[in-house]
Design a protein around this motif. Sequence first.
Motif, mmCIF file in Angstrom:
data_model
loop_
_atom_site.group_PDB
_atom_site.id
_atom_site.type_symbol
_atom_site.label_atom_id
_atom_site.label_comp_id
_atom_site.label_asym_id
_atom_site.label_seq_id
_atom_site.Cartn_x
_atom_site.Cartn_y
_atom_site.Cartn_z
ATOM 1 N N GLU A 178 0.380 -4.023 -6.177
ATOM 2 C CA GLU A 178 0.360 -5.258 -6.949
ATOM 3 C C GLU A 178 -1.046 -5.646 -7.403
ATOM 4 O O GLU A 178 -1.193 -6.428 -8.350
ATOM 5 C CB GLU A 178 0.973 -6.404 -6.137
ATOM 6 C CG GLU A 178 2.456 -6.177 -5.812
ATOM 7 C CD GLU A 178 3.074 -7.366 -5.094
ATOM 8 O OE1 GLU A 178 2.313 -8.254 -4.650
ATOM 9 O OE2 GLU A 178 4.312 -7.409 -4.990
ATOM 10 N N THR A 179 -2.065 -5.146 -6.722
ATOM 11 C CA THR A 179 -3.447 -5.469 -7.077
ATOM 12 C C THR A 179 -4.289 -4.198 -7.080
ATOM 13 O O THR A 179 -3.856 -3.138 -6.591
ATOM 14 C CB THR A 179 -4.062 -6.464 -6.078
ATOM 15 O OG1 THR A 179 -4.187 -5.816 -4.795
ATOM 16 C CG2 THR A 179 -3.199 -7.717 -5.950
ATOM 17 N N LEU A 180 -5.524 -4.315 -7.602
ATOM 18 C CA LEU A 180 -6.433 -3.167 -7.599
ATOM 19 C C LEU A 180 -6.696 -2.669 -6.186
ATOM 20 O O LEU A 180 -6.760 -1.459 -5.947
ATOM 21 C CB LEU A 180 -7.769 -3.553 -8.259
ATOM 22 C CG LEU A 180 -7.833 -3.525 -9.793
ATOM 23 C CD1 LEU A 180 -9.219 -3.955 -10.239
ATOM 24 C CD2 LEU A 180 -7.520 -2.126 -10.324
ATOM 25 N N LEU A 183 -4.428 -0.021 -4.630
ATOM 26 C CA LEU A 183 -4.495 1.382 -5.048
ATOM 27 C C LEU A 183 -5.138 2.267 -3.996
ATOM 28 O O LEU A 183 -4.838 3.465 -3.919
ATOM 29 C CB LEU A 183 -5.263 1.498 -6.370
ATOM 30 C CG LEU A 183 -4.655 0.788 -7.593
ATOM 31 C CD1 LEU A 183 -5.491 1.069 -8.834
ATOM 32 C CD2 LEU A 183 -3.201 1.206 -7.808
ATOM 33 N N SER A 184 -6.013 1.689 -3.181
ATOM 34 C CA SER A 184 -6.684 2.491 -2.148
ATOM 35 C C SER A 184 -5.704 2.964 -1.084
ATOM 36 O O SER A 184 -6.007 3.896 -0.326
ATOM 37 C CB SER A 184 -7.812 1.675 -1.502
ATOM 38 O OG SER A 184 -7.287 0.530 -0.840
ATOM 39 N N ARG A 185 -4.536 2.362 -1.014
ATOM 40 C CA ARG A 185 -3.528 2.757 -0.028
ATOM 41 C C ARG A 185 -2.475 3.689 -0.615
ATOM 42 O O ARG A 185 -1.489 4.014 0.043
ATOM 43 C CB ARG A 185 -2.854 1.501 0.547
ATOM 44 C CG ARG A 185 -3.814 0.589 1.303
ATOM 45 C CD ARG A 185 -3.070 -0.495 2.061
ATOM 46 N NE ARG A 185 -2.463 -1.476 1.152
ATOM 47 C CZ ARG A 185 -3.102 -2.550 0.704
ATOM 48 N NH1 ARG A 185 -4.364 -2.769 1.059
ATOM 49 N NH2 ARG A 185 -2.488 -3.405 -0.089
ATOM 50 N N GLY A 231 2.535 10.993 -6.600
ATOM 51 C CA GLY A 231 1.638 9.848 -6.552
ATOM 52 C C GLY A 231 1.621 9.053 -7.839
ATOM 53 O O GLY A 231 2.403 9.292 -8.765
ATOM 54 N N LEU A 232 0.696 8.089 -7.880
ATOM 55 C CA LEU A 232 0.490 7.277 -9.076
ATOM 56 C C LEU A 232 -0.297 8.077 -10.101
ATOM 57 O O LEU A 232 -1.133 8.905 -9.751
ATOM 58 C CB LEU A 232 -0.297 6.007 -8.731
ATOM 59 C CG LEU A 232 0.168 5.112 -7.569
ATOM 60 C CD1 LEU A 232 -0.789 3.941 -7.424
ATOM 61 C CD2 LEU A 232 1.588 4.628 -7.801
ATOM 62 N N SER A 233 -0.075 7.789 -11.352
ATOM 63 C CA SER A 233 -0.867 8.430 -12.404
ATOM 64 C C SER A 233 -1.279 7.391 -13.437
ATOM 65 O O SER A 233 -0.593 6.381 -13.617
ATOM 66 C CB SER A 233 -0.082 9.558 -13.082
ATOM 67 O OG SER A 233 1.078 9.056 -13.720
#
Length: 293
Positions: A178-180, A183-185, A231-233
């Motif tokens: 939900e937040t920047l 993304l680290s997780r 993962g996310l892209s």
Amino acid sequence: MYIPDVEVFIAIAEGGSLSAVARRLGLTPMAVSRRLASLERELDVRLVHRTTRSVALTPEGEAFLPYASTLLEASESARVTLKSRAGTASGVLKVTAPTVFGQSVIMPLVPSLLDEHPALKVDITLSDSIVDIAGLGIDVAIRIATLRDSALVARSLAPNPRVLCASSIYLQENGLPETLNDLSRHRCIALHSMPYWPFLRGGEPITVRAEGSFSANSVEAVRSASKQGLGLSMLTYWDVRDDLASGDLQLIELKDACPEELYITALLPSRQHVPHRVRIFLDRLEAFLKLHA
């Protein structure tokens, strides 16, 4: 050899004084004299005897006359031929574009272009690397990137924002960021040319390092890996437009930041004498992008 100089010589050979030739060609007598002198300097011979009342060809002028007539006729034939093709595209259209965009957007336009313009040929180079269009004789390059200063001529075709996305399977297993900071997780699939993802937060640019268990050098590989749940892209809208529509990928919108905005841009070697085939292609591409945005 300068064709207007030859045109003046032909007019002189047809008879009349320099002033009469000037009136016929819409020039000043001085301009006629200069053009004739220019042609004589280039050939290094005297072509015309000049007197106060008349002019006459020298033997060298008589010898040159049939060649001059051939030059003028060839020039006029070329003008007529090119003018007759002004409404149709002809020759080889050389285009370079990013791989996924070229396959999904440009290739579907090719059959109709070839059907409507039988004298046209199309040569496409698909590459995610920057191609030297001037060195390779390419008519137009389609770029989706932040453009650096360049001598090339840029024509913006359509917006193409970067988007953050992932497969529904990955998001079900790992949750929706939900937040920047979230993304680290997450596992982030990095494109080699973009190890840091660009965002805007509060109107200011900020980047986040894309870290995960998989990375690749091509947009197609990143897109495929994301669809497989790795993962996310972060790709551009037109790279994943069909995947978002089909549900293979899901758009992720963060509450505190949005990805960088990009544009689809056409780069041309020059704005002078752009071939009709290039204008036809770019107009068709721009119309398609607007219709299917």
